[in-house]
Design a protein around this motif. Structure first.
Motif, short mmCIF file in Angstrom:
data_model
loop_
_atom_site.label_atom_id
_atom_site.label_comp_id
_atom_site.label_asym_id
_atom_site.label_seq_id
_atom_site.Cartn_x
_atom_site.Cartn_y
_atom_site.Cartn_z
N ILE A 1 0.84 -1.20 0.00
CA ILE A 1 0.00 0.00 0.00
C ILE A 1 0.88 1.25 0.00
O ILE A 1 1.83 1.35 0.77
CB ILE A 1 -0.93 0.01 1.23
N LEU A 2 0.53 2.20 -0.86
CA LEU A 2 1.19 3.51 -0.91
C LEU A 2 0.28 4.50 -0.21
O LEU A 2 -0.93 4.51 -0.46
CB LEU A 2 1.36 3.98 -2.35
N GLY A 3 0.84 5.32 0.66
CA GLY A 3 0.03 6.34 1.30
C GLY A 3 0.64 6.84 2.59
O GLY A 3 1.75 6.47 2.95
N ARG A 4 -0.12 7.67 3.28
CA ARG A 4 0.36 8.22 4.54
C ARG A 4 0.40 7.18 5.66
O ARG A 4 1.03 7.40 6.68
CB ARG A 4 -0.50 9.42 4.96
N GLU A 5 -0.27 6.04 5.46
CA GLU A 5 -0.21 4.96 6.42
C GLU A 5 0.03 3.62 5.73
O GLU A 5 -0.47 2.59 6.14
CB GLU A 5 -1.51 4.90 7.24
N GLY A 6 0.82 3.64 4.66
CA GLY A 6 1.05 2.43 3.90
C GLY A 6 2.44 1.85 4.08
O GLY A 6 3.26 2.39 4.82
N HIS A 7 2.67 0.74 3.40
CA HIS A 7 4.00 0.12 3.39
C HIS A 7 5.02 1.07 2.76
O HIS A 7 6.17 1.11 3.16
CB HIS A 7 3.98 -1.18 2.56
N ILE A 8 4.56 1.78 1.74
CA ILE A 8 5.39 2.78 1.06
C ILE A 8 4.85 4.14 1.51
O ILE A 8 3.83 4.61 1.02
CB ILE A 8 5.35 2.62 -0.46
N TYR A 9 5.56 4.73 2.47
CA TYR A 9 5.10 5.95 3.11
C TYR A 9 5.35 7.17 2.22
O TYR A 9 6.47 7.38 1.76
CB TYR A 9 5.81 6.12 4.45
#
Length: 100
Positions: free
Chosen positions: A18-26
């Motif tokens: 997951i990409l995002g503000r709370e993802g694996h990819i911050y």
């Protein structure tokens, strides 16, 4: 030309990041949703999907952003997420995946 992704571990095949503000990819950008998009390695290729984010994701083509919902992307493709631009390769490097 389709380029495949090399993973440091076979366990990355089929996993979702997951990409995002709370993802694996911050991605630290207020224009990015908590869970903005997902990257998945499928048969050695990278699949990118918008997770119904508020501001969407865009592929950058000829320096112009083009709205993108879902599909396979090349490692050197530039993606605009929020106010930031990243290559798919750069996003994968954050999680320890590298490309040819």
């Amino acid at each position: 030309m389709n380029k495949s992704v090399n993973a440091r571990s076979d366990s990355l095949e089929g996993r979702t990041f997951i990409l995002g503000r709370e993802g694996h990819i911050y991605i630290s950008d207020p224009a990015v949703s908590k869970e903005h998009a997902e990257l998945r390695v499928i048969d050695g290729r990278v699949h990118l999907r918008d997770l119904n984010s508020t501001n969407g994701i865009y592929l950058v083509k000829d320096d112009k952003p083009v709205r993108f919902k879902e599909g396979y992307v090349e490692p050197d493709q530039t993606v605009a997420i929020g106010t930031e631009r990243h290559t798919v390769r750069g996003l994968l490097e954050i999680i320890g995946v590298f490309t040819d």
